[in-house]
Design a protein around this motif. Structure first.
Motif, PDB file in Angstrom:
ATOM      1  N   MET A  45       0.827  -1.203   0.000  1.00  0.00           N
ATOM      2  CA  MET A  45       0.000   0.000   0.000  1.00  0.00           C
ATOM      3  C   MET A  45       0.862   1.254   0.000  1.00  0.00           C
ATOM      4  SD  MET A  45      -3.091   1.011  -0.139  1.00  0.00           S
ATOM      5  CE  MET A  45      -3.895   2.600  -0.050  1.00  0.00           C
ATOM      6  N   GLU A  46       1.981   1.218   0.699  1.00  0.00           N
ATOM      7  CA  GLU A  46       2.857   2.384   0.738  1.00  0.00           C
ATOM      8  C   GLU A  46       3.414   2.701  -0.642  1.00  0.00           C
ATOM      9  OE1 GLU A  46       4.111   5.637   2.487  1.00  0.00           O
ATOM     10  OE2 GLU A  46       3.004   4.074   3.556  1.00  0.00           O
ATOM     11  N   HIS A  47       3.608   1.682  -1.470  1.00  0.00           N
ATOM     12  CA  HIS A  47       4.072   1.917  -2.835  1.00  0.00           C
ATOM     13  C   HIS A  47       2.938   2.440  -3.718  1.00  0.00           C
ATOM     14  CE1 HIS A  47       7.871  -0.852  -2.629  1.00  0.00           C
ATOM     15  NE2 HIS A  47       7.807   0.036  -1.654  1.00  0.00           N
TER      16      HIS A  47
ATOM     17  N   THR B 205      14.604   6.772  -1.576  1.00  0.00           N
ATOM     18  CA  THR B 205      14.418   7.803  -2.598  1.00  0.00           C
ATOM     19  C   THR B 205      14.398   7.206  -4.000  1.00  0.00           C
ATOM     20  OG1 THR B 205      16.812   8.169  -2.667  1.00  0.00           O
ATOM     21  CG2 THR B 205      15.509   9.555  -1.158  1.00  0.00           C
ATOM     22  N   ALA B 206      14.512   5.896  -4.115  1.00  0.00           N
ATOM     23  CA  ALA B 206      14.502   5.247  -5.425  1.00  0.00           C
ATOM     24  C   ALA B 206      13.115   5.376  -6.050  1.00  0.00           C
ATOM     25  CB  ALA B 206      14.880   3.774  -5.287  1.00  0.00           C
TER      26      ALA B 206
END
Length: 571
Positions: free
Chosen positions: A156-158, A266-267
């Motif tokens: 979900m965070e992605h 940060t990717a």
């Protein structure tokens, strides 16, 4: 040119009818195909054969006139078992003179019949054998002890970083609430969202409070026995003290938290498909030859190290005595973001301006939740407050909203599911000791009756402008189905009536509801009214709108770093 070719064909047919040993046939055939070596009735014809006077019998002891590349080809064919010494064949054989190996044999009998066979060299056959072995090795096991409940799931965070998804702020960034409805800005994975459930009739308890999970009503509606848990859970929830006014809610909830869940990498996670189809999945800077089917490319890949870590973690969990049914519960939560992405990609193809918005608990600002002054004579002030948390909200360019709910059907069932030990034709690997097996059922284009209160309450909580709700039912291996349920204000009014009755008859009197309450209760003379309500619920569940089916390949999931198939079991 055409006339010349026709004359040659007519001449060939004439020779066939006149020739007794077939040599005349090859004279014409070698003229038509001078660059190939032809064999018929024991004669080899090189570069036109009899026309240049160079013929050699293949079983002759002297093969000095045979070109070396063809001697090599014939030796290779003999070694591979293609010819096996029988050169007295009535077939044409085409030799690839550049590679010195036989690539194709086209058989033609004198009566005009054709029997074509493609013969492969040893390297090609070895390559095909390797592919078959690899496919067999990659075949998914049907049983196992460590089900991968996060199988190819996108976190979900992605998803919150997707260019077409509008996320909610971090909970610690909400410092005050202007109105009650602002509680919808708390994420569903925050402790603030959990705190709002106390004393509130939410979608998780609505079906139970309406009596849909009682034995007789559940049987009438076709609700599985495992879900017929009665109304005790709803009774206990609604007896809790609820957060009702704005000051209390702000004081309790606006204290921060969940900072540890912030993403630190940060990717890049996504590469937007702005041109709707020209993005190359492996090299975004290169123009794709085919349209990319999704709104954005998901960059992260599943590595071997991550797979091993998950295997160890889940293996310890399930081998420590955890109930096999926990896998089914955890599958739905782990796969929720992936199902939301399925809806996002589907509606993005229809209109790239459609966005999917994350949302928390809605409906706190409804008039009935603030004063209960809207209650009719039938709906006294019982203290009922409601709330609903759609998995997301679909917002169209014209401002229209639709509630979005996703249901993920778990492929894992206990090996003893159904009362019978799962049996397998092969005993390899001792599958009788496996805890789980895979069960694949065809997905049906309907909304189960137990979910009708949930969808209707979500539309109610989103406000009068929300006139429909979309449900995505997704499987692991057989795709997904997208359904739409339209708002029924009369049914919603009846739902509120029976929820008030539940509060008045049981919660406020501190009396636990008996089995089959409402269905068998004639005390208030409303038994027929309740049964009509249940019948209407069944009709609604069977008449939802089928939006579309989504095939398995049209569902965007995580892939492995080496592009290999990821199995459903980790052991």
């Amino acid at each position: 040119m055409k006339q010349h070719f026709l004359h040659l064909v007519i001449h060939l047919i004439t020779l066939i009818s006149m020739s007794g040993d077939g040599s005349a046939v090859f004279a014409a055939a070698s003229f038509l195909i001078p660059s190939q070596a032809l064999k018929f009735s024991g004669h080899d014809v090189w570069r036109g054969g009899p026309l240049n006077g160079r013929t050699t019998r293949p079983n002759s002891s002297s093969n000095h006139d045979e070109p070396p590349q063809n001697r090599k080809a014939r030796a290779a064919m003999t070694n591979e078992g293609v010819i096996k010494g029988d050169w007295q064949s009535t077939q044409f054989e085409s030799l690839d003179r550049t590679r010195g190996s036989m690539t194709e044999a086209i058989g033609t009998s004198c009566d005009g019949g054709v029997n074509g066979t493609v013969l492969l060299d040893s390297k090609t056959r070895a390559k095909g054998t390797k592919k078959r072995k690899d496919a067999k090795r990659r075949q998914m096991s049907r049983t196992g002890n460590i089900p991968d409940i996060q199988w190819r799931a996108i976190p979900m965070e992605h998803l919150r970083n997707h260019p077409c998804f509008v996320p909610l702020p971090y909970p610690d960034e909400i410092v005050r609430l202007k109105v009650l409805e602002d509680v919808r800005y708390f994420r569903q994975d925050s402790w603030q969202w959990d705190a709002l459930h106390a004393g509130r009739c939410t979608t998780s308890q609505a079906a139970a409070a309406l009596g849909l999970l009682e034995p007789k009503v559940g049987g009438f509606l076709g609700i599985p026995r495992s879900l017929r848990k009665g109304g005790i859970g709803a009774y206990q929830r609604l007896r809790q003290t609820a957060l009702r006014d704005l000051d209390d809610i702000s004081e309790v909830l606006c204290t921060g938290g969940n900072r540890e869940k912030r993403a630190t990498s940060t990717a890049p996670l996504w590469i937007s498909n702005k041109s709707r189809g020209s993005v190359h999945s492996k090299n975004p800077g290169r123009k794709a030859t085919q349209q990319y089917p999704f709104a954005a490319i998901y960059v992260p890949r599943m590595t071997e190290a991550e797979c091993n870590e998950r295997r160890n973690r889940l293996g310890h969990f399930f081998k420590s005595g955890a109930s096999p049914f926990l896998a089914r519960m955890q599958w739905g939560s782990a796969q929720e973001a992936t199902a939301l992405l399925t809806a996002l990609n589907y509606f993005w193809k229809k209109d790239p301006h459609i966005v999917i918005k994350e949302v928390g608990m809605c409906g706190a600002g409804l008039e009935m939740n603030r004063t209960n002054s809207s209650a009719s004579n039938e709906e006294e002030d019982t203290g009922l407050i409601i709330g609903a948390s759609p998995d997301a909200v679909i917002q169209y360019p014209n401002g229209t909203l639709e509630a979005l709910e996703v249901k993920n059907h778990c492929p894992f069932v206990p090996a003893t599911f159904g009362g019978k030990k799962f049996k397998k034709t092969s005993t390899k690997g001792n599958p009788q000791n496996h805890i789980f097996r895979i069960r694949e059922l065809p997905i049906e284009p309907n909304v189960p009756a137990a979910y009708i209160p949930q969808l209707m309450m979500e539309m109610l909580a989103l406000g009068p402008s929300c006139r429909s709700a979309v449900m995505v039912r997704q499987t692991a291996t057989t795709g997904a189905v997208i359904l739409r349920l339209h708002r029924d204000d009369e049914w919603i009014s009846e739902m509120l009536f029976w929820l008030h009755r539940f509060m008045d008859d049981f919660v406020n009197k501190s009396e636990a509801p008996p089995p089959n309450f409402f269905w068998e209760d004639d005390q208030h003379g409303s038994c027929d009214r309740y049964r009509d309500f249940i019948s209407r619920t069944k009709q609604i569940s069977e008449s939802v709108e089928l939006v579309d089916f989504v095939s398995h390949k049209e569902i965007q999931r995580v892939v492995s770093a080496d592009r290999r198939q990821l199995p459903l079991f980790l052991d």
